[in-house]
Design an enzyme around this catalytic site. Structure first.
Site, PDB file in Angstrom:
ATOM      1  N   THR A   1       0.838  -1.201   0.000  1.00 22.64           N
ATOM      2  CA  THR A   1       0.000   0.000   0.000  1.00 22.64           C
ATOM      3  C   THR A   1       0.868   1.243   0.000  1.00 22.64           C
ATOM      4  O   THR A   1       2.027   1.222   0.425  1.00 22.64           O
ATOM      5  CB  THR A   1      -0.880   0.090   1.255  1.00 22.64           C
ATOM      6  OG1 THR A   1      -0.026   0.213   2.419  1.00 22.64           O
ATOM      7  CG2 THR A   1      -1.793  -1.089   1.393  1.00 22.64           C
ATOM      8  N   ASP A   2       0.277   2.333  -0.466  1.00 20.53           N
ATOM      9  CA  ASP A   2       0.824   3.626  -0.094  1.00 20.53           C
ATOM     10  C   ASP A   2       0.592   3.754   1.405  1.00 20.53           C
ATOM     11  O   ASP A   2      -0.229   3.053   1.999  1.00 20.53           O
ATOM     12  CB  ASP A   2       0.118   4.753  -0.855  1.00 20.53           C
ATOM     13  CG  ASP A   2       0.946   6.034  -0.900  1.00 20.53           C
ATOM     14  OD1 ASP A   2       1.892   6.155  -0.101  1.00 20.53           O
ATOM     15  OD2 ASP A   2       0.649   6.896  -1.726  1.00 20.53           O
ATOM     16  N   TRP A   3       1.299   4.661   2.047  1.00 20.46           N
ATOM     17  CA  TRP A   3       1.299   4.718   3.510  1.00 20.46           C
ATOM     18  C   TRP A   3      -0.081   5.141   4.031  1.00 20.46           C
ATOM     19  O   TRP A   3      -0.511   6.271   3.841  1.00 20.46           O
ATOM     20  CB  TRP A   3       2.391   5.664   3.984  1.00 20.46           C
ATOM     21  CG  TRP A   3       3.685   4.969   4.306  1.00 20.46           C
ATOM     22  CD1 TRP A   3       4.408   5.110   5.460  1.00 20.46           C
ATOM     23  CD2 TRP A   3       4.412   4.041   3.500  1.00 20.46           C
ATOM     24  NE1 TRP A   3       5.533   4.314   5.403  1.00 20.46           N
ATOM     25  CE2 TRP A   3       5.557   3.642   4.217  1.00 20.46           C
ATOM     26  CE3 TRP A   3       4.198   3.477   2.240  1.00 20.46           C
ATOM     27  CZ2 TRP A   3       6.486   2.727   3.734  1.00 20.46           C
ATOM     28  CZ3 TRP A   3       5.121   2.566   1.731  1.00 20.46           C
ATOM     29  CH2 TRP A   3       6.237   2.199   2.475  1.00 20.46           C
ATOM     30  N   GLY A   4      -0.764   4.183   4.662  1.00 20.24           N
ATOM     31  CA  GLY A   4      -2.092   4.451   5.197  1.00 20.24           C
ATOM     32  C   GLY A   4      -3.211   4.239   4.205  1.00 20.24           C
ATOM     33  O   GLY A   4      -4.330   4.706   4.434  1.00 20.24           O
TER      34      GLY A   4
END
Length: 803
Positions: free
Chosen positions: A230-233
């Protein structure tokens, strides 16, 4: 997948397998020490290494280790030079090895749908072929050093506004031909170790749990064998994500989502084989990284910082674009000059946000020009304080200095607080302090050259009053010296625009629907992005795609096409000769376009099918060759769910830019006839056919009915419906519309602003402000540093929904 990874996963407990599916912290993956699996580190890129030296925060508050800051993608794409990008990649890989980084997060291959996107400086182009080629080259370079990459942000992440929740509503043909094609090219050519999914939804489904994107297309069609993170979060529903093909959540959720995976397996809601598959991919990445880095342990883990700086200088030099030259450049010897603009001493050389690098060294044009022997006086002309208005005193000093000089070199552009990760622009205008300065100086001295430092297109209302414009973009740590090299004539400019510079923001085809609402953004322009729109609709740009001047001139001759007819499955070869007809050496970039003469479906006037670059001395002639295959002639046929070839006569054009076709020929193509399946669209969506014929321009908008017919169904609501319940994906802005929600919103904003304050860095502060307003509750549980737990978020929702 390696056998060793499968064997190791077979020895893991259920809890250990689940634990591998999320990060240990912001930058490290977890390991399984008892099995010899040690954690590995990933860090931000993409135009250099950003490894934080202090406590991790991802957002760039804490300082990172010194590293070479290469030109951003917006700049390096203008080099049209695959070998150069691969060299940069190798250098970045060397620096990653020296810092024991296993994977660098980049490159970004998102399409520049709108010049307003705040993160466009991180992306290559409005064209998917160019974007994919540049991304592939960088990936190959990095991974040649035994360091992985993470191709991002997959997919349709073309804006910063509401990026964590917005639904990108895109017709399937545009999705395939424009927004996925660059990723596809990079995946197939370079085989990145990892791929990063984006925050947003794509046609209603979050990218992090979009099985069509993560499995059906990425793995089944393209053959991707790496890991998806994932992208962060960006995680929405961790179990759905795992089922869809999301292997790794970054950063970790403190065990919350690991527990959800465990519960789903134990209750029979998730097949353990799905978990095994993800655990094997994480294990395989750890093993690969350790194996490649272990091979380097016998040698000294260092790099030649001086050589990397020289490479950064060459890259900036080859990426700068000469937009105008009325015989004033290169600078003549013996001139008395004025150097104006604070950017000449304190350059804008990279973007703001998670890609911000701590440069190992930093050049500036002021010192480089002085070292190059230019005789000049200097005046700043404007303040670098964020939001500063025009300063009459500074402007007056600059004007007085400019009067009577043989030449004025004026540095201007966009400050950090104008473009950044986290927010989008709403205007193409430069700061008034910059434009007022240019107007005043040119009134006093017409022999003015403007050097632009910016990450995206800007309006140039003063272009007719200056004699030269050099677009440096964000040229990295050696951009100042690179500008001096070009201005003083040590080298000839050779960069060409990788994106269109529109005359007005309103001319861009996405303008009526950018950035959409907090719920949706509709891509009503379909395939007509960038030059595909401007050329087809006959809209004059300020500077077209591929435009760029040189200190020399080139002649194109002898276009050769290997066959007069072509059919799918064959290869068509195209070649031409290029001669340097000027008085100095230089490089020329030749663009090869394809365009069908008569089409039964709507198509752009022409599309980029290839590009090559050649350096020639005066009088020298060289030959460039191109290869066209089935994909070169294909469009995506939605009813057939596959690529198809329309028969007809295709023009093959060799061009110096999108508006400067030098040579052309044709080939007759035997198609597959499947365009007949799209005949209904001529009646249901006539706007697109009128646009393809040049009868229609997109602004003010494409009608609802036409876009619905193309999209293939009713459009989703673009506003929150009355009595619609608040959810974990409601943003702080959404919640602020509720009486009880407003107090909560204000309290959270105040607390998080304090936690993430960035004293002395207004660009970061503005980024945080914008990000927080658009942050969903689920994102706040990660970003709030403990101020909002998942249980507390659930209580807030219950209160808002009256339950």
């Amino acid at each position: 997948m390696g056998k060793r990874a499968k064997d190791l996963v077979a020895e893991m407990t259920l809890e250990e397998k689940a634990s591998l599916c999320s990060g240990r912290d912001f930058w490290f993956l977890k390991g399984i020490p008892r099995l010899g699996l040690e954690p590995i580190m990933v860090t931000d890129g993409p135009h250099g290494l950003r490894k934080q030296a202090a406590a991790a925060d991802h957002l760039g508050i804490n300082q990172s280790v010194p590293a070479t800051c290469f030109p951003t993608a917006a700049a390096s794409a203008c080099s049209f030079d695959r070998k150069l990008l691969e060299e940069i990649g190798r250098a970045i890989g060397e620096e990653c090895l020296a810092e024991e980084v296993a994977v660098i997060l980049g490159p970004g291959a998102n399409i520049k749908r709108s010049p307003f996107c705040g993160r466009n400086f991180e992306y290559f182009s409005e064209d998917p072929l160019l974007s994919g080629e540049m991304a592939a080259a960088l990936i190959k370079g990095v991974q040649s050093q035994g360091v992985g990459t993470s191709l991002k942000h997959y997919a349709a992440n073309n804006q910063e506004t509401c990026r964590m929740v917005v639904n990108a509503v895109i017709d399937e043909r545009a999705l395939r031909e424009i927004y996925l094609a660059g990723f596809e090219r990079a995946v197939k050519q370079a085989k990145p170790w990892t791929l990063m999914c984006s925050y947003n939804r794509v046609n209603g489904v979050y990218a992090s749990e979009n099985k069509k994107l993560l499995t059906s297309i990425l793995r089944d069609e393209w053959g991707f064998e790496g890991l998806v993170m994932t992208d962060w979060g960006a995680t929405n529903d961790r179990v759905l994500g795992l089922e869809a093909g999301l292997d790794l959540e970054m950063p970790g959720s403190g065990g919350v989502n690991d527990a959800k995976i465990l519960e789903a397996v134990k209750k029979g809601l998730l097949d353990e084989g799905v978990l095994d598959r993800a655990a094997e991919r994480v294990t395989d990445l750890i093993l690969k990284a350790r194996e490649r880095q272990g091979a380097a342990e016998g040698s000294v883990r260092s790099f030649d910082a001086t050589a990397h700086h020289a490479l950064a200088r060459r890259a900036a030099r080859e990426s700068a674009v000469l937009l105008k030259n009325d015989g004033i450049l290169p600078v003549a010897s013996g001139v008395r000059a004025a150097l104006i603009g604070a950017f000449a001493k304190q350059p804008r050389y990279q973007g703001a946000g998670s890609s911000r690098i701590n440069p190992a060294s930093l050049d500036n044009a002021h010192d480089a020009l002085r070292e190059g022997g230019l005789d000049f006086e200097y005046a700043p002309g404007y303040s670098l304080e964020p939001g500063s208005p025009p300063d009459p005193k500074l402007i007056g000093e600059a004007v007085d200095m400019a009067r009577g000089k043989d030449l004025v070199l004026l540095f201007a552009g966009l400050p950090d607080d104008y473009e950044s990760e986290g927010f989008d622009r709403n205007s193409l205008a430069m700061p008034e302090s910059h434009t007022r300065l240019i107007e005043a100086v040119t009134a006093a001295n017409s022999n003015t050259v403007v050097i632009l430092q910016c990450g995206a297109p800007v309006e140039l209302p003063w272009a007719g009053r200056v004699k030269g414009i050099l677009l440096a973009y964000l040229g990295g740590q050696a951009g100042g010296s690179a500008c001096a090299d070009l201005l003083l004539g040590r080298f000839s400019p050779s960069g060409k625009l990788a994106e269109t510079f529109p005359l007005r923001a309103e001319d861009n085809p996405s303008f009526p629907r950018f950035p959409g609402t907090s719920k949706t953004v509709e891509y009503r322009e379909s395939i007509f992005t960038g030059y595909r729109y401007y050329d087809t609709a006959k809209v004059a740009p300020a500077y077209p795609f591929g435009f760029g001047l040189s200190y020399t001139t080139f002649e194109y001759r002898n276009l050769r096409i290997s066959a007069p007819q072509w059919k799918p499955g064959e290869v068509l070869s195209v070649s031409l000769d290029v001669r340097n007809t000027g008085s100095c050496g230089g490089a020329e970039i030749v663009l090869l376009y394809l365009g069908i003469e008569t089409s039964r479906i709507f198509r752009a006037e022409k599309e980029l099918a290839g590009f090559e670059k050649i350096y020639l001395e005066p009088g020298e002639t060289g030959t460039l060759s191109f290869t066209l295959d089935t994909r070169s002639f294909s469009y995506y046929n939605v009813p057939a769910a596959s690529w198809a070839v329309e028969g007809g006569v295709y023009r093959i054009m060799a061009a110096a830019s999108g508006r400067d076709i030098r040579l052309q020929g044709s080939v007759t193509v035997a198609g597959d006839g499947r365009e007949e399946q799209l005949g209904f669209l001529a009646e249901k969506a006539p706007a697109y056919y009128r646009l393809a014929s040049g009868e229609l321009k997109i602004p003010p908008d494409v009608p609802d009915a036409d876009f619905e017919a193309l999209y293939g169904g009713p459009l989703p609501p673009d506003r929150r419906l009355p009595d619609e319940p608040y959810t974990i994906n409601s943003t702080l802005n959404d919640i602020g519309g509720h009486p009880a929600g407003k107090a909560f919103r204000d309290s959270m904003l105040e607390g998080i602003r304090h936690a993430f304050s960035a004293p002395g860095d207004e660009s970061l502060s503005r980024m945080f402000e914008a990000m927080l307003e658009d942050m969903p509750l689920r994102g706040l549980t990660m970003m709030s540093q403990g101020q909002l737990t998942p249980d507390q978020a659930a209580q807030v929702l219950a209160a808002l929904n009256g339950s």
